[in-house]
Design a protein around this motif. Structure first.
Motif, PDB file in Angstrom:
ATOM      1  N   ASP A  66       0.842  -1.194   0.000  1.00 57.60           N
ATOM      2  CA  ASP A  66       0.000   0.000   0.000  1.00 57.60           C
ATOM      3  C   ASP A  66       0.879   1.246   0.000  1.00 57.60           C
ATOM      4  OD1 ASP A  66       0.882   0.324   2.677  1.00 57.60           O
ATOM      5  OD2 ASP A  66      -0.825  -0.814   3.428  1.00 57.60           O
ATOM      6  N   LEU A  67       0.238   2.399  -0.047  1.00 60.56           N
ATOM      7  CA  LEU A  67       0.968   3.654  -0.154  1.00 60.56           C
ATOM      8  C   LEU A  67       1.785   3.944   1.102  1.00 60.56           C
ATOM      9  CD1 LEU A  67       1.505   6.022  -2.037  1.00 60.56           C
ATOM     10  CD2 LEU A  67      -0.425   7.214  -0.985  1.00 60.56           C
ATOM     11  N   ASP A  68       1.263   3.594   2.266  1.00 61.59           N
ATOM     12  CA  ASP A  68       2.022   3.816   3.497  1.00 61.59           C
ATOM     13  C   ASP A  68       3.350   3.060   3.457  1.00 61.59           C
ATOM     14  OD1 ASP A  68       0.110   5.481   4.540  1.00 61.59           O
ATOM     15  OD2 ASP A  68      -0.863   3.920   5.746  1.00 61.59           O
ATOM     16  N   GLU A  69       3.301   1.817   3.003  1.00 59.28           N
ATOM     17  CA  GLU A  69       4.529   1.027   2.900  1.00 59.28           C
ATOM     18  C   GLU A  69       5.452   1.604   1.832  1.00 59.28           C
ATOM     19  OE1 GLU A  69       6.009  -3.578   2.074  1.00 59.28           O
ATOM     20  OE2 GLU A  69       3.877  -3.174   2.433  1.00 59.28           O
ATOM     21  N   ALA A  70       4.863   2.116   0.764  1.00 61.04           N
ATOM     22  CA  ALA A  70       5.663   2.706  -0.308  1.00 61.04           C
ATOM     23  C   ALA A  70       6.405   3.939   0.192  1.00 61.04           C
ATOM     24  CB  ALA A  70       4.770   3.071  -1.486  1.00 61.04           C
ATOM     25  N   ILE A  71       5.710   4.785   0.952  1.00 64.39           N
ATOM     26  CA  ILE A  71       6.339   6.001   1.474  1.00 64.39           C
ATOM     27  C   ILE A  71       7.414   5.645   2.488  1.00 64.39           C
ATOM     28  CG2 ILE A  71       5.924   8.060   2.881  1.00 64.39           C
ATOM     29  CD1 ILE A  71       3.202   8.283   1.450  1.00 64.39           C
ATOM     30  N   ALA A  72       7.151   4.648   3.332  1.00 68.61           N
ATOM     31  CA  ALA A  72       8.157   4.218   4.299  1.00 68.61           C
ATOM     32  C   ALA A  72       9.403   3.699   3.585  1.00 68.61           C
ATOM     33  CB  ALA A  72       7.580   3.144   5.217  1.00 68.61           C
ATOM     34  N   ALA A  73       9.197   2.943   2.508  1.00 66.92           N
ATOM     35  CA  ALA A  73      10.330   2.429   1.739  1.00 66.92           C
ATOM     36  C   ALA A  73      11.124   3.559   1.102  1.00 66.92           C
ATOM     37  CB  ALA A  73       9.837   1.465   0.665  1.00 66.92           C
ATOM     38  N   MET A  74      10.414   4.546   0.571  1.00 63.41           N
ATOM     39  CA  MET A  74      11.101   5.658  -0.086  1.00 63.41           C
ATOM     40  C   MET A  74      11.843   6.518   0.932  1.00 63.41           C
ATOM     41  SD  MET A  74      11.662   6.406  -3.195  1.00 63.41           S
ATOM     42  CE  MET A  74      10.317   5.839  -4.250  1.00 63.41           C
ATOM     43  N   ASP A  75      11.281   6.694   2.114  1.00 62.21           N
ATOM     44  CA  ASP A  75      11.993   7.422   3.154  1.00 62.21           C
ATOM     45  C   ASP A  75      13.260   6.689   3.571  1.00 62.21           C
ATOM     46  OD1 ASP A  75      10.524   9.740   3.433  1.00 62.21           O
ATOM     47  OD2 ASP A  75       9.194   8.926   4.966  1.00 62.21           O
ATOM     48  N   ASP A  76      13.224   5.379   3.535  1.00 68.98           N
ATOM     49  CA  ASP A  76      14.406   4.577   3.853  1.00 68.98           C
ATOM     50  C   ASP A  76      15.473   4.750   2.778  1.00 68.98           C
ATOM     51  OD1 ASP A  76      15.961   2.722   5.281  1.00 68.98           O
ATOM     52  OD2 ASP A  76      15.220   1.076   4.058  1.00 68.98           O
ATOM     53  N   ILE A  77      15.050   4.843   1.537  1.00 69.14           N
ATOM     54  CA  ILE A  77      15.972   5.042   0.411  1.00 69.14           C
ATOM     55  C   ILE A  77      16.539   6.452   0.425  1.00 69.14           C
ATOM     56  CG2 ILE A  77      16.084   5.207  -2.119  1.00 69.14           C
ATOM     57  CD1 ILE A  77      13.859   2.987  -2.114  1.00 69.14           C
ATOM     58  N   ALA A  78      15.706   7.449   0.742  1.00 67.86           N
ATOM     59  CA  ALA A  78      16.097   8.873   0.755  1.00 67.86           C
ATOM     60  C   ALA A  78      16.748   9.264  -0.566  1.00 67.86           C
ATOM     61  CB  ALA A  78      17.027   9.167   1.920  1.00 67.86           C
ATOM     62  N   PRO A  79      15.990   9.219  -1.667  1.00 65.97           N
ATOM     63  CA  PRO A  79      16.596   9.443  -2.987  1.00 65.97           C
ATOM     64  C   PRO A  79      16.978  10.895  -3.232  1.00 65.97           C
ATOM     65  CG  PRO A  79      14.225   9.341  -3.200  1.00 65.97           C
ATOM     66  CD  PRO A  79      14.539   9.006  -1.757  1.00 65.97           C
ATOM     67  N   GLU A  80      17.917  11.065  -4.133  1.00 67.41           N
ATOM     68  CA  GLU A  80      18.306  12.397  -4.576  1.00 67.41           C
ATOM     69  C   GLU A  80      17.105  13.121  -5.184  1.00 67.41           C
ATOM     70  OE1 GLU A  80      21.490  14.429  -7.692  1.00 67.41           O
ATOM     71  OE2 GLU A  80      20.831  12.364  -7.979  1.00 67.41           O
ATOM     72  N   HIS A  81      16.461  12.482  -6.149  1.00 72.53           N
ATOM     73  CA  HIS A  81      15.243  13.007  -6.767  1.00 72.53           C
ATOM     74  C   HIS A  81      14.099  12.066  -6.417  1.00 72.53           C
ATOM     75  CE1 HIS A  81      18.602  14.118  -9.544  1.00 72.53           C
ATOM     76  NE2 HIS A  81      18.001  15.297  -9.525  1.00 72.53           N
ATOM     77  N   LEU A  82      12.984  12.621  -5.992  1.00 76.01           N
ATOM     78  CA  LEU A  82      11.787  11.828  -5.723  1.00 76.01           C
ATOM     79  C   LEU A  82      10.663  12.306  -6.624  1.00 76.01           C
ATOM     80  CD1 LEU A  82       9.974   9.843  -4.214  1.00 76.01           C
ATOM     81  CD2 LEU A  82       9.635  11.606  -2.462  1.00 76.01           C
ATOM     82  N   SER A  83      10.171  11.416  -7.473  1.00 77.84           N
ATOM     83  CA  SER A  83       9.025  11.711  -8.325  1.00 77.84           C
ATOM     84  C   SER A  83       7.799  11.029  -7.742  1.00 77.84           C
ATOM     85  CB  SER A  83       9.279  11.207  -9.749  1.00 77.84           C
ATOM     86  OG  SER A  83       8.125  11.365 -10.546  1.00 77.84           O
ATOM     87  N   ILE A  84       6.753  11.823  -7.471  1.00 78.67           N
ATOM     88  CA  ILE A  84       5.514  11.281  -6.901  1.00 78.67           C
ATOM     89  C   ILE A  84       4.461  11.228  -7.997  1.00 78.67           C
ATOM     90  CG2 ILE A  84       3.714  11.606  -5.183  1.00 78.67           C
ATOM     91  CD1 ILE A  84       5.713  13.074  -3.444  1.00 78.67           C
ATOM     92  N   GLN A  85       4.109  10.019  -8.418  1.00 77.96           N
ATOM     93  CA  GLN A  85       3.120   9.826  -9.478  1.00 77.96           C
ATOM     94  C   GLN A  85       2.042   8.869  -8.965  1.00 77.96           C
ATOM     95  OE1 GLN A  85       4.802   9.333 -13.489  1.00 77.96           O
ATOM     96  NE2 GLN A  85       6.814   9.956 -12.713  1.00 77.96           N
ATOM     97  N   VAL A  86       1.184   9.422  -8.090  1.00 73.88           N
ATOM     98  CA  VAL A  86       0.098   8.647  -7.492  1.00 73.88           C
ATOM     99  C   VAL A  86      -1.199   9.440  -7.616  1.00 73.88           C
ATOM    100  CG1 VAL A  86       1.641   7.459  -5.883  1.00 73.88           C
ATOM    101  CG2 VAL A  86       0.536   9.593  -5.184  1.00 73.88           C
ATOM    102  N   ALA A  87      -2.300   8.813  -7.251  1.00 75.18           N
ATOM    103  CA  ALA A  87      -3.616   9.431  -7.430  1.00 75.18           C
ATOM    104  C   ALA A  87      -3.753  10.734  -6.639  1.00 75.18           C
ATOM    105  CB  ALA A  87      -4.709   8.441  -7.027  1.00 75.18           C
ATOM    106  N   ASP A  88      -3.223  10.758  -5.427  1.00 76.94           N
ATOM    107  CA  ASP A  88      -3.286  11.966  -4.589  1.00 76.94           C
ATOM    108  C   ASP A  88      -1.858  12.376  -4.228  1.00 76.94           C
ATOM    109  OD1 ASP A  88      -3.829  14.009  -2.859  1.00 76.94           O
ATOM    110  OD2 ASP A  88      -5.173  12.864  -1.552  1.00 76.94           O
ATOM    111  N   PRO A  89      -1.153  13.032  -5.136  1.00 72.86           N
ATOM    112  CA  PRO A  89       0.262  13.332  -4.891  1.00 72.86           C
ATOM    113  C   PRO A  89       0.490  14.300  -3.736  1.00 72.86           C
ATOM    114  CG  PRO A  89      -0.497  14.435  -6.882  1.00 72.86           C
ATOM    115  CD  PRO A  89      -1.587  13.505  -6.465  1.00 72.86           C
TER     116      PRO A  89
END
Length: 418
Positions: free
Chosen positions: A299-322
């Motif tokens: 789900d989106l909560d898990e996706a955001i937690a994963a992305m926060d763990d990655i801490a990318p240089e560039h983050l592109s948010i392409q979801v229904a409610d960005p």
């Protein structure tokens, strides 16, 4: 190629590339420390296969660069410079603010720009006039008096035109770890700087981290990377285009898609194959894709937690409610919200800065802004009225710590005859 990834393995790979460069960089730094300009000439011949006659770019070379650049390109660079300057001017603080927090107690902060900074502008595989603007314009807005630029030879006319538009005329033909060493340590030709900013390959980044005792740095800014947060509403063609845009930077670039839609990775993979067929930098992209892939989550909560763990240089948010996702994300260098916000806008012309922390360092560092080029001093002004309000507190605490001279420095001022 495009494949499923383990997040921990992907993060470790980003850091291990940097660690692996340190031994080679140590030898380069030692050579520059010992031999100065002589080492720069020798290392340039070794790595860039160029026999330099001069390190410094002469004023007439800046002027001549315009003859090799199309007028429309000059106009685009000027407009981009204006956008970058406008955005960074919004960040400007008061040079001095003071506030009376209690009767007779005035506190504040004085902000002072650094005197001299160094900016590294990559070269080699491509010209990066945009980085010339991103590293120098914020320094100018901050009020830095001297800006030294190093870039690998041969320096592209586009880069020289960008520097001229930005009003920077101190530039040297030296790249790689040796350029960082030259700016940090100083040589016969290049005066040392207080701080070094700018992105580069793993060797440049390793040199910046290694030389922090000699000159402060902005942050580790190594090979480019993107994290894409996507759900079933994401357009596969857009996601694939963003992957390829980062992959063409460098063979060590990394791209990771985190999605809640199990069918999206295959669609993106097909789009990558289709779009890559006509890519001009295909050889670089193919190598970068070895460091790229996707992760499917529940789900989106898990996706955001994963992305926060990655801490990318560039983050592109392409979801229904960005916008909802944006409010929850904590770790990213720069964030691109919605399907039409290509990362390339931030790379070139929106005005935000594209010099950003990589390899997970966005957990603790911010992207380049004018605050990187300033230092602050706290200010306090205590009147006799404020002395009476604070004096007893200071005397008690200083005495408790056994610092009796501290206590006396306040007590002597509290005497009626003082």
């Amino acid at each position: 190629m495009w494949k499923a990834l383990d997040i921990e393995e992907w993060k470790n790979q980003r850091r291990s590339d940097l660690a692996g460069a340190k031994d080679a960089v140590a030898g380069i730094v030692d050579a520059v420390r010992k031999d100065g300009d002589e080492a720069l000439y020798a290392l340039t011949k070794k790595f860039d296969h160029i026999d330099l006659e001069d390190l410094a770019v002469a004023p007439e070379e800046f002027e001549g660069a315009y003859e090799e650049v199309d007028d429309a390109m000059v106009e685009s660079l000027a407009e981009a410079e204006a956008h970058i300057r406008r955005f960074h001017e919004l960040q400007r603080n008061h040079s001095l603010w003071l506030d009376e927090v209690e009767p007779g107690v005035i506190l504040g902060v004085k902000t002072t720009p650094l005197d001299r900074i160094g900016a590294y502008v990559p070269g080699g595989r491509a010209a990066y006039p945009s980085t010339a603007l991103m590293t120098t314009v914020p320094a100018q807005v901050a009020g830095v008096a001297e800006i030294c630029v190093c870039s690998p030879p041969p320096i592209h006319p586009l880069t020289l035109v960008a520097l001229d538009i930005a009003g920077v005329d101190e530039c040297y033909r030296v790249g790689g770890a040796q350029a960082i060493a030259a700016m940090a340590l100083g040589t016969e030709t290049i005066d040392p700087v207080q701080k070094i900013v700018g992105p580069g390959n793993v060797f440049v980044t390793a040199a910046k981290m290694m030389l922090r005792e000699e000159a402060e740095i902005d942050f580790p800014a190594g090979p480019s990377e993107i994290g894409i947060l996507a759900d079933a509403t994401a357009k596969p063609a857009f996601v694939a285009a963003d992957v390829l845009a980062q992959a063409e930077h460098d063979p060590h670039a990394g791209c990771i898609l985190v999605t809640t839609d199990p069918s999206l990775p295959a669609k993106v993979g097909a789009e990558i194959t289709r779009q890559m067929a006509t890519a001009e930098r295909r050889a670089i992209i193919e190598k970068a894709l070895d460091h790229s892939g996707y992760v499917v989550v529940r789900d989106l909560d898990e996706a955001i937690a994963a992305m926060d763990d990655i801490a990318p240089e560039h983050l592109s948010i392409q979801v229904a409610d960005p916008m909802a996702a944006l409010t929850l994300v904590r770790n990213a260098g720069s964030i691109f919200v919605g399907p039409y916000t290509a990362v390339a806008f931030g790379d070139y012309a929106s005005g935000t800065n594209h010099v950003l922390p990589t390899a997970g360092y966005a957990k603790v560092y911010s992207g380049l802004d004018i605050h990187h080029f300033c230092k602050t001093s706290s200010v306090q002004m205590i009147s006799r009225e404020g002395l009476e309000w604070l004096g007893g507190i200071v005397e008690n605490l200083a005495s408790a710590e056994g610092l009796h001279a501290h206590a006396n420095s306040v007590r002597i001022r509290r005497r009626k005859d003082a």
